[in-house]
Scaffold this motif. Sequence first.
Motif, PDB file in Angstrom:
ATOM      1  N   ARG A  17       0.728  -1.523   0.066  1.00  0.00           N
ATOM      2  CA  ARG A  17      -0.128   0.231  -0.056  1.00  0.00           C
ATOM      3  C   ARG A  17       1.176   1.166  -0.124  1.00  0.00           C
ATOM      4  O   ARG A  17       1.855   1.086   1.605  1.00  0.00           O
ATOM      5  N   LYS A  19       1.185   4.935   0.421  1.00  0.00           N
ATOM      6  CA  LYS A  19       0.387   5.851   1.359  1.00  0.00           C
ATOM      7  C   LYS A  19       1.715   7.328   2.293  1.00  0.00           C
ATOM      8  O   LYS A  19       2.701   6.895   2.279  1.00  0.00           O
ATOM      9  N   TYR A  31       4.082  -2.874   3.566  1.00  0.00           N
ATOM     10  CA  TYR A  31       3.433  -4.158   3.242  1.00  0.00           C
ATOM     11  C   TYR A  31       3.643  -5.417   4.575  1.00  0.00           C
ATOM     12  O   TYR A  31       4.253  -4.752   5.637  1.00  0.00           O
TER      13      TYR A  31
ATOM     14  N   ARG B  77      -8.150   0.391  10.300  1.00  0.00           N
ATOM     15  CA  ARG B  77      -8.326   0.357   8.679  1.00  0.00           C
ATOM     16  C   ARG B  77      -8.330   1.385   8.640  1.00  0.00           C
ATOM     17  O   ARG B  77      -8.155   2.375   7.475  1.00  0.00           O
ATOM     18  N   TYR B  82      -1.484  -0.562   8.705  1.00  0.00           N
ATOM     19  CA  TYR B  82      -1.939  -1.418   8.366  1.00  0.00           C
ATOM     20  C   TYR B  82      -2.074  -2.877   9.241  1.00  0.00           C
ATOM     21  O   TYR B  82      -1.884  -3.574   9.994  1.00  0.00           O
ATOM     22  N   ASP B 106      -5.220  -7.120   5.842  1.00  0.00           N
ATOM     23  CA  ASP B 106      -4.242  -6.421   5.472  1.00  0.00           C
ATOM     24  C   ASP B 106      -4.185  -7.758   5.098  1.00  0.00           C
ATOM     25  O   ASP B 106      -2.887  -7.908   3.417  1.00  0.00           O
TER      26      ASP B 106
END
Lengths: 93, 367
Positions: A17, A19, A31, B77, B82, B106
């Motif tokens: 992701r 961000k 991650y 989230r 994460y 995730d």
Amino acid sequence: MLVIDAAFVPRLGRKARLKLDRHANKYMIIYPERGLELNDAAAAIAKKCDGSRSVAVIAAELAAEHEGAPRDAIEQDVVAFVSMLRDKGLLQV
Amino acid sequence: MTPRPYTLIAELTYRCPLRCPYCSNPTDYLAYKNELTTEDWCRVFGEAEELGVVQLHLTGGEPLARKDLEVLAARAREVGLYVNLVTSGIPLTRERLLGLAQAGVDHVQVSVQSSRAELADEIGGYAGHARKLDVMRWVKELDLPLTMNVVLHRANLDEIDELVALAEEVGADRLELANTQYLNWALSNRDVLLPTREQIERAAEKAAPHRERLRGRMDVLFVKPDYFGATPKACMDGWARRFVQIVPDGRVVPCHAATSITALVFENVRGRPLKEIWASSPALLAYRGEAWMQEPCRSCDRRAIDFGGCRCQAFALTGDAAATDPACHLSAHRASIDTAHAAADAGGQARRYLYRGKPPNEGKTTP
Ligand code: SF4
Ligand code: SF4
């Protein structure tokens, strides 16, 4: 192993992701259990790794955005960054 | 300057159907009855994000034992964390996993005890291996990243090739081959769990080529345990520095074993905002930075690299939490570890684990 060349179309994988970290005001790729802080150049590349552009196109766009920047050197940077993402398993394959 | 924590380890509960003999939960885990509420955790996730946290581990015990896990994942989230779910996979259905994925999980980390079902069930003290294989396949079917985690010790350390094969078969993205850290339950079972030095060398040699071969497809992590090196590991990247952990009753600690250091009083998120606790709790300040160090750490070049090692291990093996970690060759207490090695190399103890919890069916227990 996946070869990253000018024609390769990179896309960040499902597990990664991108961000904007509001604390450091820098982009990060997060991650599983890890995070990667990106400098501005890397962030500019990462934002374009969305499966719609090849490495060559990404380099051309970045060169156009930064007038006077040498395209070949940028393309090498893109290849290096995308290869690093590949090695970390962060690309969609 | 107060450091920024990047990871919150949320130990939602110490309840767990498994009974692993190396469990990182405190040996007095049954005393943690007063778990934080849904509202407490939801507030804390927001406070953690404000503090700089980006990674959240929903763990335990077994986090699935919390009925509000979906709500917690969704909230985490929502504030941008994460969300890593760290689970034994028991008890889980495909429907609940789907719900958790939709809520915002995730990444899922599933623990596996061995590549062989029979041994796995003996180690975990619960017949759960077959279900874990199902769970790992469901995780991949739902297109979630999967980590297969294996805690390594004498009984399963010779299975590196088989464990890698299993991880490949289920499609894991990461394989954590995590050597046992001898704290909490693992310290109670050390004489049974500790492998020979030769076993460790062989396992490390076997893991390395897999790591190369799978680069880019699966991240194979094999970390040599601190008992087997000359210097300690940088435990938690330093005390209360990059990681913040909250135990089920709401106390804020730096790591899994910190509540074993009896002299420290950890503050509770029920009483004070996380930010204040992180910045000024005396227990967190106690070993943050370098001021607390004694010799030989105080004047050692490695002190900014390994932070003098693990405080909990220092306390457990020397009685002084500010001592140099006995895993260090410069520690005056290194002999306590070398003696354990010698006993392990000479054959160790028979495989009779001290299990946490009560056996699930009295009379029909594992050996
Ligand atoms: S280590 Fe085993 S017993 Fe401990 S929480 Fe994890 S699965 Fe449960
Ligand atoms: S003396 Fe202390 S700082 Fe130096 S290597 Fe040993 S544990 Fe680390």
